[in-house]
Design a protein around this motif. Structure first.
Motif, PDB file in Angstrom:
ATOM      1  N   TYR A  35      38.733  38.613  37.812  1.00 42.83           N
ATOM      2  CA  TYR A  35      38.218  38.306  39.141  1.00 42.83           C
ATOM      3  C   TYR A  35      37.253  37.112  39.124  1.00 42.83           C
ATOM      4  O   TYR A  35      36.654  36.799  40.154  1.00 42.83           O
ATOM      5  N   SER A  36      37.118  36.469  37.988  1.00 40.70           N
ATOM      6  CA  SER A  36      36.058  35.473  37.820  1.00 40.70           C
ATOM      7  C   SER A  36      36.243  34.246  38.705  1.00 40.70           C
ATOM      8  O   SER A  36      35.261  33.692  39.216  1.00 40.70           O
ATOM      9  N   GLY A  89      31.254  44.014  32.775  1.00 41.62           N
ATOM     10  CA  GLY A  89      32.699  43.773  32.720  1.00 41.62           C
ATOM     11  C   GLY A  89      33.102  42.439  32.144  1.00 41.62           C
ATOM     12  O   GLY A  89      34.291  42.169  31.951  1.00 41.62           O
ATOM     13  N   ALA A  90      32.143  41.580  31.871  1.00 43.79           N
ATOM     14  CA  ALA A  90      32.433  40.239  31.358  1.00 43.79           C
ATOM     15  C   ALA A  90      32.559  40.273  29.842  1.00 43.79           C
ATOM     16  O   ALA A  90      31.607  40.620  29.143  1.00 43.79           O
ATOM     17  N   GLU A  91      33.728  39.920  29.348  1.00 39.44           N
ATOM     18  CA  GLU A  91      33.999  39.987  27.913  1.00 39.44           C
ATOM     19  C   GLU A  91      34.185  38.587  27.333  1.00 39.44           C
ATOM     20  O   GLU A  91      35.098  37.862  27.727  1.00 39.44           O
ATOM     21  N   PRO A  92      33.329  38.197  26.381  1.00 39.22           N
ATOM     22  CA  PRO A  92      33.532  36.912  25.708  1.00 39.22           C
ATOM     23  C   PRO A  92      34.739  37.021  24.770  1.00 39.22           C
ATOM     24  O   PRO A  92      34.827  37.965  23.975  1.00 39.22           O
ATOM     25  N   SER A  93      35.652  36.087  24.875  1.00 36.25           N
ATOM     26  CA  SER A  93      36.789  36.053  23.959  1.00 36.25           C
ATOM     27  C   SER A  93      37.460  34.702  24.068  1.00 36.25           C
ATOM     28  O   SER A  93      37.305  33.996  25.074  1.00 36.25           O
ATOM     29  N   GLU A 111      26.911  37.359  35.626  1.00 35.45           N
ATOM     30  CA  GLU A 111      26.768  38.441  36.593  1.00 35.45           C
ATOM     31  C   GLU A 111      27.709  39.598  36.279  1.00 35.45           C
ATOM     32  O   GLU A 111      27.936  40.473  37.114  1.00 35.45           O
ATOM     33  N   GLY A 112      28.243  39.583  35.041  1.00 38.77           N
ATOM     34  CA  GLY A 112      29.013  40.724  34.557  1.00 38.77           C
ATOM     35  C   GLY A 112      30.393  40.860  35.160  1.00 38.77           C
ATOM     36  O   GLY A 112      30.960  41.958  35.179  1.00 38.77           O
TER      37      GLY A 112
END
Length: 294
Positions: A198-199, A235-239, A192-193
């Motif tokens: 804040y996840s 806003g969701a960044e895979p890392s 959901e981005g």
């Protein structure tokens, strides 16, 4: 199995931000060593995909790797070798949420249902998950899905039966929620981005909404996780760093609040990139070579 309710790791979102990568790795390993409630079991090796036959050898090899760290595993099908997953899990003393994969092929659906009922009658099923994101994909009507759930409920005794889908589907589809014994809710802030910072708060809200829809029924988080690489989704960044933080935060919250949570996933599976894009193959705690990432 090393799950120990006496071991407590007091960590919060804020103090994770000051840790180095090495410190995050060390913390994640401590969390893993304490033990997880549940883990989604991924069995497909490099070059394999659904439709290929899983061997007992590959299932047993991977089960041996994860067995020290989890009380439950979740499988996704009862055919093509997947029926061996709950059997081998029982050899290691692991409880099972066994999935029936439902799609548009009614003949295949009936085979899945029949295989589930057989596994349940043999004592290999602790929770029956009839269908996975069928409503999300639009593969079946609500009525057809409910008929399958009822069919399983009528033929398995003393086993909770539920359906797996995104948390909001249980609010949007009360007839499905009503027929389930247990609410099996997928909660993915990433999809959901949501920014990693804040996840955890966002995931808690997803869980709360599933609880409200369930009206007192048990809610289990059937999937949640964070990919280590791939393209951003808003806003969701895979890392690697974000995946470590998400794992630590969700596991500590579940531990502290006694939330039953299945982490997604055990091993990377490259075939998922065909349906989920370039993040699809990188959700595992172990990589495709079966090496723990931290």
């Amino acid at each position: 199995m090393s799950y120990n309710k006496n071991k407590h790791l007091s960590l919060t979102d804020s103090n994770l931000d000051v840790l180095s990568i090495d410190e995050l790795k060390e913390t994640a390993r401590k969390v893993l060593d304490r033990g997880m409630y549940g883990l989604c079991f991924s069995a497909y090796e490099k070059g394999q995909k659904p439709g290929d036959i899983l061997s007992e050898e590959q299932i047993r090899r991977r089960m041996k790797l994860i067995a020290p760290y989890t009380k439950w595993i979740r499988s996704f099908s009862c055919l093509e070798g997947n029926e061996c997953i709950p059997k081998i899990a029982k050899e290691y003393g692991i409880n099972t949420m066994v999935g029936v994969w439902l799609g548009t092929d009614t003949t295949q659906n009936e085979k899945e249902i029949k295989a589930m009922i057989k596994l349940a009658s043999e004592g290999y099923v602790n929770i029956a998950a009839v269908g996975n994101e069928v409503m999300y994909r639009g593969d079946l009507s609500e009525i057809s899905l409910i008929d399958y759930i009822v069919k399983v409920k009528e033929q398995v005794a003393n086993i909770p039966v539920g359906y797996v889908d995104a948390y909001y589907e249980f609010s949007d589809r009360p007839a499905i929620t009503e027929v389930c014994d247990v609410i099996l809710s997928n909660c993915y802030p990433f999809w959901e981005g949501c920014h990693q910072s804040y996840s955890l708060l966002y995931m808690k809200d997803m869980y709360r909404k599933a609880q409200e829809a369930g009206k007192g029924k048990k809610v289990i988080i059937s999937e949640t996780g964070w990919p280590v690489q791939g393209s951003n989704l808003n806003g969701a960044e895979p890392s690697y760093e974000n995946a470590l933080k998400y794992f630590i935060n969700t596991q500590n919250w579940a531990y502290e609040e006694n939330v039953e949570l299945f982490y997604f996933s055990s091993f990377d599976e490259a075939w998922k990139e065909s349906t989920e894009g370039d993040v699809g193959g990188f959700w595992g705690l172990w990589n495709e070579q079966e090496k723990l990432k931290f």
